[in-house]
Design a protein around this motif. Structure first.
Motif, PDB file in Angstrom:
ATOM      1  N   VAL A 152      57.652 -26.968 115.320  1.00 39.82           N
ATOM      2  CA  VAL A 152      56.778 -27.871 114.555  1.00 39.82           C
ATOM      3  C   VAL A 152      55.503 -27.131 114.148  1.00 39.82           C
ATOM      4  N   LYS A 153      54.929 -26.377 115.063  1.00 36.09           N
ATOM      5  CA  LYS A 153      53.703 -25.624 114.777  1.00 36.09           C
ATOM      6  C   LYS A 153      53.950 -24.552 113.721  1.00 36.09           C
TER       7      LYS A 153
ATOM      8  N   GLN B 155      56.266 -24.602 111.401  1.00 39.74           N
ATOM      9  CA  GLN B 155      56.485 -25.283 110.127  1.00 39.74           C
ATOM     10  C   GLN B 155      55.146 -25.687 109.500  1.00 39.74           C
ATOM     11  N   ALA B 156      54.175 -26.023 110.340  1.00 42.63           N
ATOM     12  CA  ALA B 156      52.839 -26.408 109.866  1.00 42.63           C
ATOM     13  C   ALA B 156      51.966 -25.190 109.563  1.00 42.63           C
ATOM     14  N   ARG B 157      52.518 -24.006 109.723  1.00 43.45           N
ATOM     15  CA  ARG B 157      51.782 -22.744 109.512  1.00 43.45           C
ATOM     16  C   ARG B 157      50.552 -22.654 110.425  1.00 43.45           C
TER      17      ARG B 157
ATOM     18  N   ARG C 188      48.475 -24.897 111.275  1.00 42.33           N
ATOM     19  CA  ARG C 188      47.319 -25.642 110.783  1.00 42.33           C
ATOM     20  C   ARG C 188      47.464 -27.108 111.184  1.00 42.33           C
ATOM     21  N   CYS C 189      46.335 -27.749 111.477  1.00 35.37           N
ATOM     22  CA  CYS C 189      46.328 -29.175 111.816  1.00 35.37           C
ATOM     23  C   CYS C 189      46.698 -29.990 110.580  1.00 35.37           C
ATOM     24  N   ALA C 190      47.645 -30.904 110.739  1.00 34.10           N
ATOM     25  CA  ALA C 190      48.087 -31.744 109.625  1.00 34.10           C
ATOM     26  C   ALA C 190      47.029 -32.764 109.222  1.00 34.10           C
TER      27      ALA C 190
ATOM     28  N   ASP D 208      43.336 -29.919 108.717  1.00 30.92           N
ATOM     29  CA  ASP D 208      43.688 -28.633 108.100  1.00 30.92           C
ATOM     30  C   ASP D 208      43.045 -27.423 108.797  1.00 30.92           C
TER      31      ASP D 208
ATOM     32  N   ILE E 115      54.135 -34.415 114.714  1.00 29.98           N
ATOM     33  CA  ILE E 115      53.117 -33.884 113.811  1.00 29.98           C
ATOM     34  C   ILE E 115      52.260 -32.875 114.566  1.00 29.98           C
ATOM     35  N   ALA E 116      51.925 -31.782 113.907  1.00 30.83           N
ATOM     36  CA  ALA E 116      51.073 -30.742 114.498  1.00 30.83           C
ATOM     37  C   ALA E 116      49.613 -31.139 114.301  1.00 30.83           C
TER      38      ALA E 116
END
Length: 97
Positions: A17-18, A20-22, A24-26, A29, A70-71
């Protein structure tokens, strides 16, 4: 058998999950630490602020469907648990460094 409500493969799921989020906080950011980042010179407080976590929207750690995860940076994750009913009290959230 573990008493944890988290699956045995939780670390791998959370890492995916992290990634996939690169990292960054969803929500805000914020760019967060990657596993291989050099943390030399950062205080524990500074590391905590830029640690990425994974939140379960429905507060059920057993439910690892992609749409439920969600990250979030530590600050945003704690805000979710403080503002709303949670399965885990905010003081009991644990973060690995």
């Amino acid at each position: 058998m573990s008493n944890s409500r988290y699956s045995e493969d939780w670390q791998a799921i959370a890492t995916a999950v992290k990634e996939q989020a690169r990292w960054r906080c969803a929500k805000c950011d914020r760019q967060c630490l990657r596993p291989d980042d050099d943390i030399t010179g950062l205080t524990k407080s500074e590391r905590t602020k830029i640690t990425l976590t994974v939140h379960h929207h429905n507060r059920m750690p057993e439910d690892n469907r992609a749409e439920n995860l969600i990250a979030l940076c530590t600050t945003c994750h704690l805000a979710c648990h403080t503002r709303q009913q949670s399965n885990i009290p905010p003081g009991q959230l644990s973060f690995e460094f």
